[in-house]
Design an enzyme around this catalytic site. Structure first.
Site, PDB file in Angstrom:
ATOM      1  N   GLY A 185     -67.290  25.681  10.481  1.00 56.58           N
ATOM      2  CA  GLY A 185     -67.829  24.834   9.414  1.00 56.58           C
ATOM      3  C   GLY A 185     -66.811  24.813   8.303  1.00 56.58           C
ATOM      4  O   GLY A 185     -65.630  24.618   8.570  1.00 56.58           O
ATOM      5  N   GLU A 226     -57.050  23.803  20.251  1.00 54.61           N
ATOM      6  CA  GLU A 226     -58.444  23.801  20.714  1.00 54.61           C
ATOM      7  C   GLU A 226     -58.500  24.166  22.197  1.00 54.61           C
ATOM      8  O   GLU A 226     -57.864  23.494  23.016  1.00 54.61           O
ATOM      9  CB  GLU A 226     -59.072  22.420  20.487  1.00 54.61           C
ATOM     10  CG  GLU A 226     -59.228  22.103  19.008  1.00 54.61           C
ATOM     11  CD  GLU A 226     -59.828  20.738  18.733  1.00 54.61           C
ATOM     12  OE1 GLU A 226     -59.923  19.907  19.662  1.00 54.61           O
ATOM     13  OE2 GLU A 226     -60.229  20.506  17.574  1.00 54.61           O
ATOM     14  N   HIS A 260     -57.757  24.736  15.277  1.00 55.77           N
ATOM     15  CA  HIS A 260     -57.658  23.306  15.624  1.00 55.77           C
ATOM     16  C   HIS A 260     -56.220  22.814  15.435  1.00 55.77           C
ATOM     17  O   HIS A 260     -56.013  21.697  14.930  1.00 55.77           O
ATOM     18  CB  HIS A 260     -58.588  22.445  14.761  1.00 55.77           C
ATOM     19  CG  HIS A 260     -60.032  22.848  14.798  1.00 55.77           C
ATOM     20  ND1 HIS A 260     -60.891  22.437  15.776  1.00 55.77           N
ATOM     21  CD2 HIS A 260     -60.772  23.626  13.967  1.00 55.77           C
ATOM     22  CE1 HIS A 260     -62.102  22.936  15.541  1.00 55.77           C
ATOM     23  NE2 HIS A 260     -62.053  23.663  14.451  1.00 55.77           N
ATOM     24  N   SER A 317     -63.259  28.814  14.915  1.00 56.15           N
ATOM     25  CA  SER A 317     -62.837  27.961  13.796  1.00 56.15           C
ATOM     26  C   SER A 317     -62.882  28.730  12.464  1.00 56.15           C
ATOM     27  O   SER A 317     -62.145  29.713  12.313  1.00 56.15           O
ATOM     28  CB  SER A 317     -63.693  26.704  13.801  1.00 56.15           C
ATOM     29  OG  SER A 317     -63.157  25.727  12.959  1.00 56.15           O
ATOM     30  N   ALA A 318     -63.723  28.359  11.511  1.00 53.09           N
ATOM     31  CA  ALA A 318     -63.802  29.085  10.242  1.00 53.09           C
ATOM     32  C   ALA A 318     -64.072  30.579  10.466  1.00 53.09           C
ATOM     33  O   ALA A 318     -63.528  31.438   9.759  1.00 53.09           O
ATOM     34  CB  ALA A 318     -64.892  28.484   9.348  1.00 53.09           C
TER      35      ALA A 318
END
Lengths: 237, 237
Positions: free
Chosen positions: A90, A194, A159, A122-123
């Site tokens: 997020g 990714e 990413h 991700s985050a």
């Protein structure tokens, strides 16, 4: 012994949430029946409940229960008592903001030292680095610091995207941004594409997935690391 | 009377630095012979001298002299004495960091109130908004605040990009990021495409260039504003 999976993304194109990595997770979380989910990054602005529900459905397919940290009265105790931890993606600024606000950084550090398995996407992977300075996210909130958990001795650019030679867009490429970062900072950065992730066992850090990863060090040419490389050797002092 | 040009980018694809906007600048800066350049955002990590040289060459073609703010002993006095001001693009975090470090925010505010013409491109445009929270830049330094100059009653997203329907990349689109921003913040955001700029004269704010701009307001559907629109009407209380 430290036990982490640090993934570039939760979802690869054309596949369900966490689907590409579920076989790995089955083994990684084999000793846990319940996973503590940290939804603080609020992907696409979802509520904590909505976001936790998505994680719950994915882990149900490998027979794991999921509990959102917001379902506990005391988030510090939730971390202290966790069998396994997953921090989803997020917005990294809001995630870091909430880590500080809820004062769970010391508890996460302790849990990881004690060998509680940790998954980040991700985050949730960005915060495993020394600082959050290589996030791609928008600074939609002002966190008290950019310092993060430092579970690995470098930063993550999740990413990671190669420059598009056909692009007419004049905004900076990812590589340009990371080079600008190295004007001001010495910590190396690993660009994780990714579908790639890092598997951390104690001091060992191995690149997994189908892609190479791009390593940026201050004052050096960037280099591509092959999958299954022992990445930690690039960070020996 | 406030007199600003707030441009999405310094350079459009296939053209030289500032080239697309030079005819406009000739008129905008007609009463100034020297322009104070603020190179703090250090595009692509350039030194202040290198960056100033690029601005100097572009403005030489319309017979304007350029002085870098770093060439002065006292940056506050440099702003106080400026006939015209140009802040270039690069990294918004570092730009804002230096605005605070050199304590020139009050001086810039005063200069703009006094009608000194101000040109911003990219990061230099972001700082004209209420906060820098809609920059696309990487948080490579930690500024003391995200609050910026507030010359306009909304924020700018420079280099605005539409979602690419063919993309297989799972990182957030620009629109998703701005919607996440509006979960936490009320200030509207204008997505300015490359080649667009805002022309501010006192309370009037007109969209210029060949493109529409995308307006995001909290709790509302985004809308496209046509070029030559009086944008300020969308922000009446």
């Amino acid at each position: 012994m430290k036990k982490l999976l640090i993934a570039s993304t939760s979802t690869v194109h054309g596949s369900g949430y966490l689907e590409y990595i579920l076989p790995t997770l089955t083994n990684f979380f084999k000793e846990a029946s319940t996973i503590l989910f940290i939804p603080y990054a609020r992907a696409s602005g979802k509520t904590y409940d909505e976001y936790t529900e998505i994680a719950r459905k994915a882990f149900a397919t490998i027979n794991k229960e999921v509990k959102g940290i917001h379902e506990f009265n005391n988030p510090k105790e939730a971390v202290q008592q966790a069998e396994a931890i997953f921090t989803g993606g997020g917005n990294t600024f809001e995630l870091v903001n909430q880590l500080y606000k809820n004062d769970i950084i010391p508890d996460l550090t302790k849990a990881i030292e004690n060998g509680i398995p940790y998954l980040g996407t991700s985050a949730g992977s960005n915060i495993c680095g020394v600082t959050m300075m290589n996030t791609n996210d928008m600074p939609i909130v002002y966190p008290p610091s950019f310092k993060t958990l430092g579970f690995i001795p470098f930063n993550i650019n999740a990413h990671y995207l190669d420059p598009n030679p056909d692009s007419t867009h004049m905004g900076e490429t990812r590589e340009t941004r990371i080079k600008e970062y190295h004007i001001f900072n010495g910590t190396p950065v690993l660009g994780l594409r990714e579908g790639s992730w890092l598997e951390v066992n104690g001091d060992s850090i191995v690149l997994r997935g189908n892609y190479t990863a791009r390593l940026f060090k201050q004052g050096k040419e960037a280099e591509e690391l092959e999958t299954n490389t022992e990445v930690s050797q690039y960070f020996l002092q």
